[in-house]
Design a protein around this motif. Structure first.
Motif, mmCIF file in Angstrom:
data_model
loop_
_atom_site.group_PDB
_atom_site.id
_atom_site.type_symbol
_atom_site.label_atom_id
_atom_site.label_comp_id
_atom_site.label_asym_id
_atom_site.label_seq_id
_atom_site.Cartn_x
_atom_site.Cartn_y
_atom_site.Cartn_z
ATOM 1 N N GLU A 126 2.293 3.810 12.390
ATOM 2 C CA GLU A 126 1.393 2.976 11.573
ATOM 3 C C GLU A 126 1.745 3.114 10.094
ATOM 4 O O GLU A 126 1.893 4.228 9.590
ATOM 5 C CB GLU A 126 -0.068 3.366 11.786
ATOM 6 N N ILE A 127 1.893 1.981 9.395
ATOM 7 C CA ILE A 127 2.083 1.982 7.944
ATOM 8 C C ILE A 127 0.695 1.917 7.313
ATOM 9 O O ILE A 127 0.062 0.861 7.270
ATOM 10 C CB ILE A 127 2.937 0.781 7.495
ATOM 11 N N VAL A 128 0.218 3.042 6.816
ATOM 12 C CA VAL A 128 -1.168 3.146 6.352
ATOM 13 C C VAL A 128 -1.438 2.239 5.153
ATOM 14 O O VAL A 128 -2.485 1.595 5.066
ATOM 15 C CB VAL A 128 -1.513 4.615 6.010
ATOM 16 N N ASN A 129 -0.512 2.193 4.217
ATOM 17 C CA ASN A 129 -0.729 1.385 2.998
ATOM 18 C C ASN A 129 -0.084 0.002 3.113
ATOM 19 O O ASN A 129 0.431 -0.558 2.154
ATOM 20 C CB ASN A 129 -0.204 2.112 1.763
ATOM 21 N N TYR A 130 -0.149 -0.581 4.322
ATOM 22 C CA TYR A 130 0.436 -1.906 4.569
ATOM 23 C C TYR A 130 -0.241 -2.981 3.702
ATOM 24 O O TYR A 130 0.418 -3.884 3.202
ATOM 25 C CB TYR A 130 0.287 -2.256 6.047
ATOM 26 N N ASN A 131 -1.562 -2.870 3.513
ATOM 27 C CA ASN A 131 -2.283 -3.872 2.700
ATOM 28 C C ASN A 131 -1.816 -3.869 1.242
ATOM 29 O O ASN A 131 -1.830 -4.913 0.571
ATOM 30 C CB ASN A 131 -3.791 -3.625 2.761
ATOM 31 N N GLU A 132 -1.415 -2.688 0.743
ATOM 32 C CA GLU A 132 -0.871 -2.635 -0.619
ATOM 33 C C GLU A 132 0.439 -3.411 -0.708
ATOM 34 O O GLU A 132 0.696 -4.119 -1.692
ATOM 35 C CB GLU A 132 -0.642 -1.179 -1.032
ATOM 36 N N TYR A 133 1.257 -3.286 0.332
ATOM 37 C CA TYR A 133 2.504 -4.049 0.369
ATOM 38 C C TYR A 133 2.212 -5.557 0.372
ATOM 39 O O TYR A 133 2.886 -6.341 -0.296
ATOM 40 C CB TYR A 133 3.325 -3.679 1.603
ATOM 41 N N LYS A 134 1.185 -5.955 1.119
ATOM 42 C CA LYS A 134 0.825 -7.373 1.200
ATOM 43 C C LYS A 134 0.384 -7.910 -0.158
ATOM 44 O O LYS A 134 0.697 -9.040 -0.537
ATOM 45 C CB LYS A 134 -0.301 -7.583 2.221
ATOM 46 N N GLN A 135 -0.384 -7.108 -0.887
ATOM 47 C CA GLN A 135 -0.935 -7.554 -2.168
ATOM 48 C C GLN A 135 0.120 -7.596 -3.280
ATOM 49 O O GLN A 135 0.068 -8.473 -4.146
ATOM 50 C CB GLN A 135 -2.091 -6.642 -2.583
ATOM 51 N N MET A 140 3.592 -7.592 -2.849
ATOM 52 C CA MET A 140 4.886 -8.199 -2.537
ATOM 53 C C MET A 140 4.700 -9.677 -2.203
ATOM 54 O O MET A 140 3.662 -10.081 -1.681
ATOM 55 C CB MET A 140 5.544 -7.489 -1.339
ATOM 56 N N ALA A 141 5.717 -10.458 -2.485
ATOM 57 C CA ALA A 141 5.700 -11.860 -2.085
ATOM 58 C C ALA A 141 5.802 -11.950 -0.564
ATOM 59 O O ALA A 141 6.309 -11.039 0.099
ATOM 60 C CB ALA A 141 6.859 -12.608 -2.739
ATOM 61 N N LEU A 142 5.304 -13.044 -0.010
ATOM 62 C CA LEU A 142 5.268 -13.197 1.444
ATOM 63 C C LEU A 142 6.665 -13.112 2.058
ATOM 64 O O LEU A 142 6.865 -12.425 3.073
ATOM 65 C CB LEU A 142 4.611 -14.538 1.797
ATOM 66 N N LEU A 143 7.613 -13.781 1.459
ATOM 67 C CA LEU A 143 8.968 -13.757 2.002
ATOM 68 C C LEU A 143 9.565 -12.358 1.944
ATOM 69 O O LEU A 143 10.268 -11.926 2.871
ATOM 70 C CB LEU A 143 9.860 -14.739 1.231
ATOM 71 N N GLU A 144 9.295 -11.632 0.856
ATOM 72 C CA GLU A 144 9.797 -10.260 0.727
ATOM 73 C C GLU A 144 9.177 -9.360 1.788
ATOM 74 O O GLU A 144 9.840 -8.483 2.349
ATOM 75 C CB GLU A 144 9.496 -9.724 -0.670
ATOM 76 N N LEU A 145 7.894 -9.555 2.074
ATOM 77 C CA LEU A 145 7.217 -8.750 3.090
ATOM 78 C C LEU A 145 7.808 -9.016 4.473
ATOM 79 O O LEU A 145 8.011 -8.093 5.277
ATOM 80 C CB LEU A 145 5.722 -9.050 3.077
ATOM 81 N N GLU A 146 8.100 -10.291 4.761
ATOM 82 C CA GLU A 146 8.710 -10.638 6.043
ATOM 83 C C GLU A 146 10.088 -9.985 6.186
ATOM 84 O O GLU A 146 10.445 -9.475 7.265
ATOM 85 C CB GLU A 146 8.821 -12.163 6.168
ATOM 86 N N LYS A 147 10.862 -10.002 5.110
ATOM 87 C CA LYS A 147 12.175 -9.334 5.139
ATOM 88 C C LYS A 147 12.021 -7.844 5.399
ATOM 89 O O LYS A 147 12.798 -7.242 6.152
ATOM 90 C CB LYS A 147 12.912 -9.562 3.819
ATOM 91 N N LEU A 148 11.008 -7.233 4.766
ATOM 92 C CA LEU A 148 10.768 -5.802 4.949
ATOM 93 C C LEU A 148 10.467 -5.487 6.407
ATOM 94 O O LEU A 148 11.025 -4.536 6.989
ATOM 95 C CB LEU A 148 9.600 -5.364 4.062
ATOM 96 N N LEU A 149 9.577 -6.280 7.037
ATOM 97 C CA LEU A 149 9.215 -6.039 8.434
ATOM 98 C C LEU A 149 10.416 -6.192 9.358
ATOM 99 O O LEU A 149 10.598 -5.412 10.302
ATOM 100 C CB LEU A 149 8.092 -6.999 8.846
#
Length: 448
Positions: free
Chosen positions: A339-348, A350-359
């Motif tokens: 589990e990535i605990v601070n996933y919501n921080e990444y969402k807030q 990071m840009a959506l495309l960057e977050l998708e690349k990260l996943l």
């Protein structure tokens, strides 16, 4: 031109004054002149006779002008009567005197004017009603078009149905709107409402009340013109004085109901209101069918659309199968959850495309560090699971620690946010004999 000017100048004098002048010239002046000659015993000269005749002629010319004006008015009224096709009525009166007939004509025309004014008021009222009806139709079709536009853009069906519920309340004269659909599998109800609190809606959706509503197969109207004691429970629960119950059909089957109501005294719903509700019912049934079809398509899908790995539903089914297989052959089966605990921080941040690349890169890390026989899936936005075939708890813990270290290093190098990762492992049959028990063990560890 001179004659026209004379006539124009005379037309400015009222009939009463013209008659006074005519009387003066035709009667009073000649008599006064003759009386003058008689008193003074004068012989009437030719000049006097000429003046007398001239004065009398002028007087009678004024009389002629007066009656000529009356005749003109009379003739115009006759033309008016012919135009309005009421001339025969005047002919049946039997009055030959033009002045008396003129009085009758004026009365008839006055009556016609009054009737025309009343008809004009009626036409004006009907025009207003027609304008309101057109405005209502425009609102209905714009609402339906907007709902279809929202659906084509991928908006959730629940949001669209709630949108239509709000719009329906604004289009017709009601205070509350309640809409509910029967779920196919669970036998429960999706409900949407406006202008009323949820407690009253839940009180309405009891099994006893639903069974009563199911007896409604066509539009049922309860207002000042239509009463039905069978549906008093709707009035008592919702507090309305007038309401409409409209079944929602889908291929000859009732899948839900629309209930609208208001608190007005001495009120009756119009045919347009019933038509609007029926139109909304039809479009809501289409949305409901689309929702069910999309749900069935989603049930058939096995991959997470973003990462390409197994989705939660398929992953849990495979977990149950692997547990049964391991139990049959008396072999261990491990479950690892990261589990990535601070996933919501990444969402807030990071840009959506960057977050998708990260996943997608994280999924690549998982695939490169687990065995080909192990099964990888996405349990939630922030959770990934791995079914470790024939791995016990210790081996699963070792795999998890190695993955956690690799993920930490990757996030620290590529993302300017300190990563926070939790790890949980479970083993069959030690931590549970089915997928539900293993998941409960995982949840307990992640909560700590």
């Amino acid at each position: 031109m001179k004659d026209d000017k004379k006539i124009s100048s005379l037309s400015k004098i009222s009939l009463k004054r013209r008659l006074c002048v005519a009387f003066t010239f035709a009667t009073f002046a000649p008599i006064a002149l003759i009386f003058y000659y008689i008193i003074n015993s004068y012989r009437i000269s030719v000049l006097a006779i000429y003046v007398l005749i001239s004065v009398i002629l002028v007087g009678w010319w004024f009389v002629f002008e007066v009656f000529s004006s009356v005749i003109k008015i009379y003739n115009k009224t006759q033309e008016t009567l012919r135009h309005i096709k009421d001339h025969d009525t005047l002919g049946n009166i039997g009055i030959k005197n033009e002045v008396e007939r003129l009085d009758v004509v004026f009365n008839m025309l006055s009556s016609k004017v009054k009737e025309s004014v009343e008809e004009l008021k009626i036409v004006s009222s009907k025009t207003e009603e027609l304008s309101r009806a057109i405005a209502q139709k425009v609102k209905v079709f714009s609402s339906i078009l907007e709902a279809n536009s929202l659906f084509s853009k991928g908006a959730p069906s629940e949001d669209i149905l709630q949108f239509l519920t709000e719009r329906l309340r604004g289009i017709i004269q009601v205070n509350i709107v309640v809409i509910f659909f029967v779920r196919e599998i669970e036998g429960k109800y999706y409900n949407f409402f406006s202008g009323i609190n949820e407690d009253k809606v839940l009180n309405l959706l009891t099994n006893e009340n639903i069974n009563k509503l199911k007896s409604v197969i066509t539009t049922r109207i309860i207002d000042k013109n239509n009463r039905d004691d069978k549906f008093l429970f709707v009035d008592e629960i919702l507090g309305t004085k007038n309401f409409i119950i409209q079944p929602i059909y889908l291929r000859d089957n009732i899948v839900g109901f629309i209930i609208v109501g208001n608190y007005l005294d001495d009120f009756a719903f119009s045919d347009d209101d019933s038509e609007v509700i029926n139109l909304f019912s039809y479009n809501m049934s289409i949305l409901w069918e689309r929702k069910n079809l999309y749900k069935k398509v989603e049930d058939l899908e096995i991959f997470d659309p973003l990462t390409g790995i197994y989705n939660e539903k398929f992953f849990l089914n495979r977990l149950e199968e692997e547990i049964k297989r391991a139990t049959t052959y008396q072999r261990p089966c491990g479950l690892l959850v990261v589990e990535i605990v601070n996933y919501n921080e990444y969402k807030q941040k990071m840009a959506l495309l960057e977050l998708e690349k990260l996943l997608k890169k994280l999924v690549g890390i998982f695939k490169n560090n687990i065995r080909p026989i192990d099964i990888l899936g996405r349990l939630r936005e922030d959770r990934f699971g791995v079914i470790l075939i024939e791995r016990n708890r210790r081996q699963s813990q070792h795999m998890g620690t190695r993955l956690k270290e690799i993920i930490y290093n990757f996030l620290e190098e590529n993302i300017a946010l300190a990563p926070q990762i939790k790890l949980a492992v479970a083993e069959n049959p030690i931590d549970g004999t089915n997928s539900q028990q293993l998941l409960e063990c995982i949840h307990t560890q992640l909560k700590k």
